[in-house]
Structures are given as C-alpha cells and as structure tokens.
Design a protein around this motif. Structure first.
Motif, short mmCIF file in Angstrom:
data_model
loop_
_atom_site.label_atom_id
_atom_site.label_comp_id
_atom_site.label_asym_id
_atom_site.label_seq_id
_atom_site.Cartn_x
_atom_site.Cartn_y
_atom_site.Cartn_z
N GLY A 1 -5.05 -0.59 -3.13
CA GLY A 1 -4.25 -1.12 -3.95
C GLY A 1 -2.70 -0.46 -3.10
N ASP A 2 -2.17 0.36 -3.89
CA ASP A 2 -0.61 0.00 -3.17
C ASP A 2 -0.97 1.60 -2.78
OD1 ASP A 2 2.23 1.22 -1.99
OD2 ASP A 2 3.38 -0.57 -4.30
N ILE A 3 -0.78 1.73 -1.08
CA ILE A 3 -1.21 3.18 -0.86
C ILE A 3 0.01 4.05 -1.01
CG2 ILE A 3 -0.87 2.70 1.77
CD1 ILE A 3 -3.73 4.47 0.19
N ASN A 4 0.80 3.24 -0.16
CA ASN A 4 2.19 4.11 -0.22
C ASN A 4 2.91 4.51 -1.59
OD1 ASN A 4 2.99 3.10 2.45
ND2 ASN A 4 3.55 1.91 1.93
N GLN A 5 2.67 4.06 -2.67
CA GLN A 5 2.58 4.37 -4.40
C GLN A 5 1.61 5.82 -4.70
OE1 GLN A 5 2.01 2.35 -7.28
NE2 GLN A 5 2.99 2.93 -8.25
N SER B 1 -4.03 4.02 7.87
CA SER B 1 -4.32 1.93 7.54
C SER B 1 -4.07 1.82 6.81
CB SER B 1 -5.74 1.69 8.02
OG SER B 1 -6.40 2.10 6.84
N ASP B 2 -3.94 0.21 6.41
CA ASP B 2 -2.95 -0.08 4.69
C ASP B 2 -3.84 0.67 4.25
OD1 ASP B 2 -0.90 -1.49 6.45
OD2 ASP B 2 -2.69 -3.11 6.73
N SER B 3 -4.74 1.08 3.91
CA SER B 3 -6.33 1.74 3.01
C SER B 3 -6.32 2.80 3.01
CB SER B 3 -7.33 0.55 2.61
OG SER B 3 -8.09 0.35 3.87
N TYR B 4 -6.07 3.84 3.75
CA TYR B 4 -6.60 5.24 4.25
C TYR B 4 -5.53 5.75 3.96
CZ TYR B 4 -11.40 3.71 5.99
OH TYR B 4 -12.62 3.58 6.16
N LEU B 5 -5.64 6.93 3.02
CA LEU B 5 -5.12 8.08 2.63
C LEU B 5 -5.67 9.17 3.45
CD1 LEU B 5 -2.45 8.55 -0.23
CD2 LEU B 5 -4.52 10.50 0.47
N GLU B 6 -4.81 10.06 4.00
CA GLU B 6 -5.88 10.93 4.85
C GLU B 6 -4.16 12.51 4.83
OE1 GLU B 6 -6.89 10.71 8.73
OE2 GLU B 6 -7.13 8.48 8.52
N ILE B 7 -4.98 13.24 3.78
CA ILE B 7 -4.59 14.63 3.00
C ILE B 7 -5.64 15.67 4.28
CG2 ILE B 7 -4.62 16.53 1.03
CD1 ILE B 7 -5.26 13.91 -0.33
N PHE B 8 -5.08 17.02 4.44
CA PHE B 8 -4.77 17.99 5.75
C PHE B 8 -3.97 19.04 5.81
CE2 PHE B 8 -3.44 14.99 7.44
CZ PHE B 8 -2.07 14.82 8.77
N THR C 1 0.54 8.10 -2.63
CA THR C 1 0.78 8.75 -1.51
C THR C 1 2.27 9.48 -1.92
OG1 THR C 1 -0.19 7.53 0.35
CG2 THR C 1 1.94 9.51 1.44
N ASN C 2 3.34 9.34 -2.43
CA ASN C 2 3.99 9.48 -2.72
C ASN C 2 3.48 9.96 -4.39
OD1 ASN C 2 6.14 8.62 -1.28
ND2 ASN C 2 6.21 6.73 -1.91
N ILE C 3 2.55 9.43 -5.45
CA ILE C 3 2.25 10.74 -6.21
C ILE C 3 1.54 11.57 -6.42
CG2 ILE C 3 0.63 10.23 -8.34
CD1 ILE C 3 1.05 7.67 -8.73
N LEU C 4 1.03 11.47 -5.15
CA LEU C 4 -0.19 13.32 -4.56
C LEU C 4 0.75 13.89 -3.77
CD1 LEU C 4 -3.05 11.47 -3.20
CD2 LEU C 4 -3.16 13.05 -5.50
N ARG C 5 2.09 13.45 -2.99
CA ARG C 5 3.45 14.10 -2.60
C ARG C 5 3.61 15.02 -3.66
NH1 ARG C 5 5.12 10.61 2.36
NH2 ARG C 5 3.69 11.22 3.92
N ASN C 6 4.38 14.23 -4.32
CA ASN C 6 4.72 15.05 -5.58
C ASN C 6 3.62 16.15 -6.70
OD1 ASN C 6 7.40 13.89 -4.59
ND2 ASN C 6 6.74 12.17 -6.76
N LYS C 7 1.97 15.95 -6.53
CA LYS C 7 1.38 16.64 -6.92
C LYS C 7 1.14 18.14 -6.12
CE LYS C 7 -0.04 13.19 -10.66
NZ LYS C 7 0.05 14.10 -11.71
N LEU C 8 0.88 17.67 -5.14
CA LEU C 8 0.32 18.43 -4.20
C LEU C 8 0.35 19.32 -3.66
CD1 LEU C 8 -3.14 16.23 -3.70
CD2 LEU C 8 -3.42 18.04 -5.55
N THR C 9 0.48 20.65 -3.13
CA THR C 9 1.80 21.88 -2.42
C THR C 9 0.09 22.05 -1.15
OG1 THR C 9 1.02 23.76 -3.42
CG2 THR C 9 2.89 22.64 -4.44
#
Length: 262
Positions: free
Chosen positions: A150-154, A172-179, A156-164
C-alpha cells in the motif's frame, strides 16, 4: 591513515533480494580489499549476508547487519542494539493487522506468515527460513520489517507518530524497516572505527543508507539509488548495482590512490 570501504548490499552490490552478489559486486569488493578494509553494512540479518559470498573471493572481518542492530567481528557478535520492549509489544499485540510482519533477533527471524509471496521471495533471497511469529518468546529484537504494497510513506508517518525510541525508514517501495534510534549504519561504522584514524568511503542506494553516505569522507551512489541518496552523494555512478560500486571505486582509485596506478 587507514582507508575503510563500507557498502550496502541489496540494490548496491547486487539487485534487490538476490541470494548472491553480482559479478561486479564481487569484483568491487576485491578491488576495495586491495585499497583498505571492507565492511558490509546491510539491513539483512547476518545469516542472510554470509551466504552471499565465499572466503575464497575475499575476507570480510566486520559485518554490520540489521541496519546496525547487530555488529560482528570475524563472525562473532561484538554489539547489539535492541528495539525497546514497548515497541515489540505494540507489534506483537497488533500482528493480525500485518500480513508480512517480520521480527529479527540475533539468531532468528520470525514472520506472521510463511506462505505469502513476499515471504517466499525473501526466504530465497536470504538463504534461510523464518520461524512462525507464534514461536517468538520475547527475545531481544534488533529489527522489525513490514512488507506492505500500500502507501508505504503513509504507514511510515503513522508509525513515526505512534512509536518512540526507534528509527523508521524504507529500503524499497514496499519495505518499511524499524530499528533502535541509538543506531544506524553510519553509527555502527563509527563504533567499529572509534579508535582508528581513517577515511570512510561508502556506497549505497536507499533511505537506510542516508546517514552513512552523508557523513563519510566520500559517499557514493549507484545510478539506481533513490533521490534522497543522490542529492547527498559526492559521486554518482552512471551504472547500476555492483557495476556502479566498481565504477565508483575506479573513480576513488584515480582521485585518492594515485600511488596504486603508478
């Protein structure tokens, strides 16, 4: 002064998701090994890196896996950077919302499904199998990866606002990475070289390479790199993947290692 050559793998030394380095990727690392020390810095887990090449082709002492979450020297762990427990709990509790949610520990890979096309492609690329997320028993997680068409940028923004306490980026266009926010590829390189007087030459293609490219003595982009890498790179190759790294090294050799050409 020591010369350190740090390269991303997927999209840089080889096509994204390949189980092995391409021919020019191998030639590039062999060339770099003659000029200094080579470090591989990847979002891949360690087990998905060491199967990509043989020690007969070149020797790599330092490996940065999982975007810096796992740092190894001569195949032994020297440091890890776990993701905060509250972030792990968030995803474990919401795992039903993600078709492809992958958790990486020092030794294992856990996936919500072992049947999706994305999982099967990844398994082939990294040369080892995941365990079901149902088997996860709250070991320290060093990276989380979400595959979403789906919209990987959207997302990304949602999770950035939720997680610390975490860095959230895309590879990539479909891979979101969290570390962990305490680490990235460049900080891992600095950890390795903290007691060494050195120049760092780096090679990358995607958003998880930004800090490494921006802060190196010379950051290089392969031609297939995303714009966020190209706009900060000091050298942009006209070639893709391994050939782009090899071309960048040829440029570096001419500009900074004239004694090798005499």
């Amino acid at each position: 002064m020591k010369n350190i050559f740090v390269s991303d793998i997927d999209g840089t030394l080889t096509n994204f998701g390949s189980p092995s380095l391409d021919l020019y990727g191998i030639k590039a690392l062999q060339k770099a090994s003659k000029l200094g020390e080579v470090i591989l810095a990847s979002g891949r887990p360690y087990n998905g890196i060491i199967t990509m090449y043989s020690n007969e082709e070149f020797i790599i002492d330092y490996i940065i896996a999982l975007n810096g979450g796992h740092i190894l020297y001569k195949n032994k762990t020297i440091k890890t950077y776990p993701i905060p427990e509250e972030v792990i709990n968030y995803f474990v509790n919401k795992q039903q919302q993600y078709v492809n949610l992958w958790l990486y520990t020092e030794d294992a890979w856990y996936a919500t499904s072992l049947e999706t096309e994305a999982y099967k492609k990844e398994e082939k690329g990294v040369n080892f199998k995941a365990l079901s997320l149902k088997e996860y028993n709250f070991q320290k997680v060093l990276k989380i990866l979400i595959v979403d068409d789906g919209d990987i940028n959207q997302l990304t923004n949602i999770l950035r606002n939720k997680l610390t306490g975490v860095e959230i980026t895309t590879s990539s266009d479909s891979y979101l990475e969290i570390f962990s926010s305490k680490i990235n590829k460049y900080l891992a390189v600095k950890e390795i070289t903290k007691d060494i007087d050195c120049r760092i030459f780096s090679f990358g293609d995607s958003n998880n390479d930004v800090e490494m490219i921006k802060n190196s003595f010379l950051g290089c982009a392969v031609n297939n790199a995303v714009w966020s890498i190209k706009e900060i790179a000091q050298y942009i190759s006209t070639y893709n993947f391994g050939k782009g790294v090899y071309d960048s090294l040829t440029h570096i050799e001419k500009e900074y290692f004239t004694e090798y050409l005499l």
